[in-house]
Design a protein around this motif. Structure first.
Motif, mmCIF file in Angstrom:
data_model
loop_
_atom_site.group_PDB
_atom_site.id
_atom_site.type_symbol
_atom_site.label_atom_id
_atom_site.label_comp_id
_atom_site.label_asym_id
_atom_site.label_seq_id
_atom_site.Cartn_x
_atom_site.Cartn_y
_atom_site.Cartn_z
ATOM 1 N N PHE A 281 0.802 -1.224 0.000
ATOM 2 C CA PHE A 281 0.000 0.000 0.000
ATOM 3 C C PHE A 281 0.837 1.278 0.000
ATOM 4 C CE2 PHE A 281 -2.579 -3.283 2.153
ATOM 5 C CZ PHE A 281 -3.698 -3.278 1.330
ATOM 6 N N ASP A 282 2.152 1.138 -0.022
ATOM 7 C CA ASP A 282 3.058 2.289 0.009
ATOM 8 C C ASP A 282 2.827 3.151 1.255
ATOM 9 O OD1 ASP A 282 5.194 3.687 -0.995
ATOM 10 O OD2 ASP A 282 3.962 5.063 -2.175
ATOM 11 N N ILE A 283 2.518 2.499 2.372
ATOM 12 C CA ILE A 283 2.363 3.191 3.656
ATOM 13 C C ILE A 283 3.699 3.082 4.384
ATOM 14 C CG2 ILE A 283 1.129 3.262 5.853
ATOM 15 C CD1 ILE A 283 -1.262 1.991 4.468
ATOM 16 N N SER A 284 4.402 4.198 4.467
ATOM 17 C CA SER A 284 5.783 4.159 4.935
ATOM 18 C C SER A 284 5.941 4.417 6.428
ATOM 19 C CB SER A 284 6.627 5.174 4.154
ATOM 20 O OG SER A 284 6.061 6.470 4.247
ATOM 21 N N HIS A 285 4.922 4.986 7.067
ATOM 22 C CA HIS A 285 5.009 5.274 8.498
ATOM 23 C C HIS A 285 3.969 4.417 9.227
ATOM 24 C CE1 HIS A 285 7.664 8.617 7.643
ATOM 25 N NE2 HIS A 285 6.814 9.009 6.713
ATOM 26 N N VAL A 286 4.437 3.424 9.969
ATOM 27 C CA VAL A 286 3.538 2.451 10.590
ATOM 28 C C VAL A 286 3.810 2.363 12.090
ATOM 29 C CG1 VAL A 286 2.775 0.049 10.606
ATOM 30 C CG2 VAL A 286 3.469 1.127 8.445
ATOM 31 N N THR A 287 2.745 2.420 12.870
ATOM 32 C CA THR A 287 2.834 2.193 14.313
ATOM 33 C C THR A 287 1.896 1.055 14.673
ATOM 34 O OG1 THR A 287 3.316 4.524 14.760
ATOM 35 C CG2 THR A 287 2.571 3.193 16.615
ATOM 36 N N VAL A 288 2.456 -0.008 15.237
ATOM 37 C CA VAL A 288 1.674 -1.195 15.575
ATOM 38 C C VAL A 288 1.734 -1.412 17.083
ATOM 39 C CG1 VAL A 288 1.363 -3.668 15.239
ATOM 40 C CG2 VAL A 288 2.206 -2.246 13.352
ATOM 41 N N GLN A 289 0.576 -1.525 17.696
ATOM 42 C CA GLN A 289 0.498 -1.891 19.117
ATOM 43 C C GLN A 289 0.003 -3.326 19.203
ATOM 44 O OE1 GLN A 289 -1.143 0.871 22.085
ATOM 45 N NE2 GLN A 289 -2.533 -0.758 22.734
ATOM 46 N N THR A 290 0.839 -4.193 19.760
ATOM 47 C CA THR A 290 0.474 -5.609 19.854
ATOM 48 C C THR A 290 -0.034 -5.931 21.254
ATOM 49 O OG1 THR A 290 2.765 -6.174 20.405
ATOM 50 C CG2 THR A 290 2.106 -6.315 18.087
ATOM 51 N N GLU A 291 -1.049 -6.796 21.312
ATOM 52 C CA GLU A 291 -1.683 -7.162 22.579
ATOM 53 C C GLU A 291 -1.978 -8.651 22.595
ATOM 54 O OE1 GLU A 291 -4.936 -4.696 21.822
ATOM 55 O OE2 GLU A 291 -3.926 -2.837 22.344
ATOM 56 N N ALA A 292 -1.760 -9.260 23.739
ATOM 57 C CA ALA A 292 -2.085 -10.673 23.884
ATOM 58 C C ALA A 292 -3.591 -10.839 24.068
ATOM 59 C CB ALA A 292 -1.350 -11.254 25.087
ATOM 60 N N PRO A 293 -4.164 -11.993 23.716
ATOM 61 C CA PRO A 293 -5.606 -12.210 23.897
ATOM 62 C C PRO A 293 -6.005 -11.981 25.361
ATOM 63 C CG PRO A 293 -4.654 -13.964 22.577
ATOM 64 C CD PRO A 293 -3.510 -13.169 23.091
#
Length: 305
Positions: A281-293
């Protein structure tokens, strides 16, 4: 809970210098012709020429603001403006669109007055000035073509110059018609036609810039497709709080909360998500917050897989 603020690290400055140079040349040509067209419109008593000059004035404003936007856009983020100054480009393009709407209203009002109070038009002078304007517009369009797809600002300037080129053709045709028929009402008709030709394109520019200012999803992307692609990444059991927006038309950002599958290591999931979003998607700035179930989300709600 983990966060990833990584990005593909794309540089958005590689075309700024070239755009600034082309804008500078276009500004010099347009400014010189603006003076000539205003003088010609007054001397030859042509509303069509003055209408075209009014649009040419917005061209000059668009080019000046575009150059300022490039200069400001190069400034690094600081303690007060953590995103930097790239949004100024969008504000400038929106201002140009609003200015064009104002000019169009003036031309329509003046045209109505001239329909009721016909005035003598010097068609030969009108035609010569418009022909010079056509040449200037063609050169300016050529200068701006390369950068119009990479910048809203350059695109706005290009559209205004392009509209003026059409306006110059209309003025030449109107002058020829007046010369051979003597129908002076053709002059305000051409002026109104120029305004009607410009407004739809101005609306498109205003719509696109408003979408950026409201931090809407860029028109080239579909949020459902982005959501489905994220959900398909190995290790992703669910997602929420997905946001996709842009600071300008070539600087797309994404933030998302991702629920991990049982026993999944968050680091590979985050890296995989960032790589996929950049490549697909050519999205160059990504912030991912990961969470356990079952882990509480940052907004206080519990997350379920």
């Amino acid at each position: 809970m983990a966060h990833d603020h990584g990005s593909a690290g794309h540089s958005h400055d590689h075309t700024a210098g070239a755009n600034a140079k082309m804008l500078g040349w276009a500004l010099a040509l347009t400014s010189a012709y603006l003076v000539a067209e205003v003088i010609g419109g007054i001397v030859f008593n042509s509303l069509a020429l003055l209408s075209d000059a009014a649009h040419m004035m917005t061209d000059v404003a668009a080019l000046v603001i575009a150059l300022l936007a490039i200069r400001l856009g190069r400034k690094a983020p600081d303690e007060k403006r953590t995103f930097g100054y790239r949004r100024f480009e969008i504000l400038a393009a929106a201002f140009n669109a609003v200015l064009l709407f104002g000019i169009a209203i003036y031309v329509f009002v003046e045209a109505i007055r001239r329909f009721t109070e016909p005035q003598e038009i010097q068609s030969w002078g009108m035609m010569i000035v418009a022909a010079i304007g056509l040449v200037v517009n063609l050169i300016s369009m050529r200068l701006l073509t390369a950068g119009k797809d990479a910048s809203f600002n350059v695109k706005g300037a290009y559209l205004e110059v392009w509209a003026d080129m059409v306006g110059s053709i209309g003025v030449i045709a109107g002058a020829a018609a007046i010369r051979f028929t003597g129908w002076t009402w053709i002059d305000p008709v051409v002026a109104v036609a120029i305004g009607l030709w410009v407004l739809p394109r101005t609306w498109i520019l205003l719509r696109d810039t408003t979408n950026v200012l409201l931090e809407g999803v860029p028109s080239s992307l579909r949020l459902t497709e982005v959501r489905a692609a994220i959900a398909a990444v190995p290790g992703v059991a669910g997602l929420h709080d997905l946001h996709v927006w842009s600071m300008s038309n070539d600087d797309v950002s994404c933030t998302v909360h991702v629920t991990l599958g049982q026993g999944c290591d968050p680091a590979p999931v985050r890296l995989g998500l960032a790589a996929m979003l950049d490549q697909r998607f050519d999205i160059s700035h990504v912030t991912v917050q990961t969470e356990a179930p079952g882990e509480p989300c940052g907004d206080g709600h519990e997350v379920h897989a």
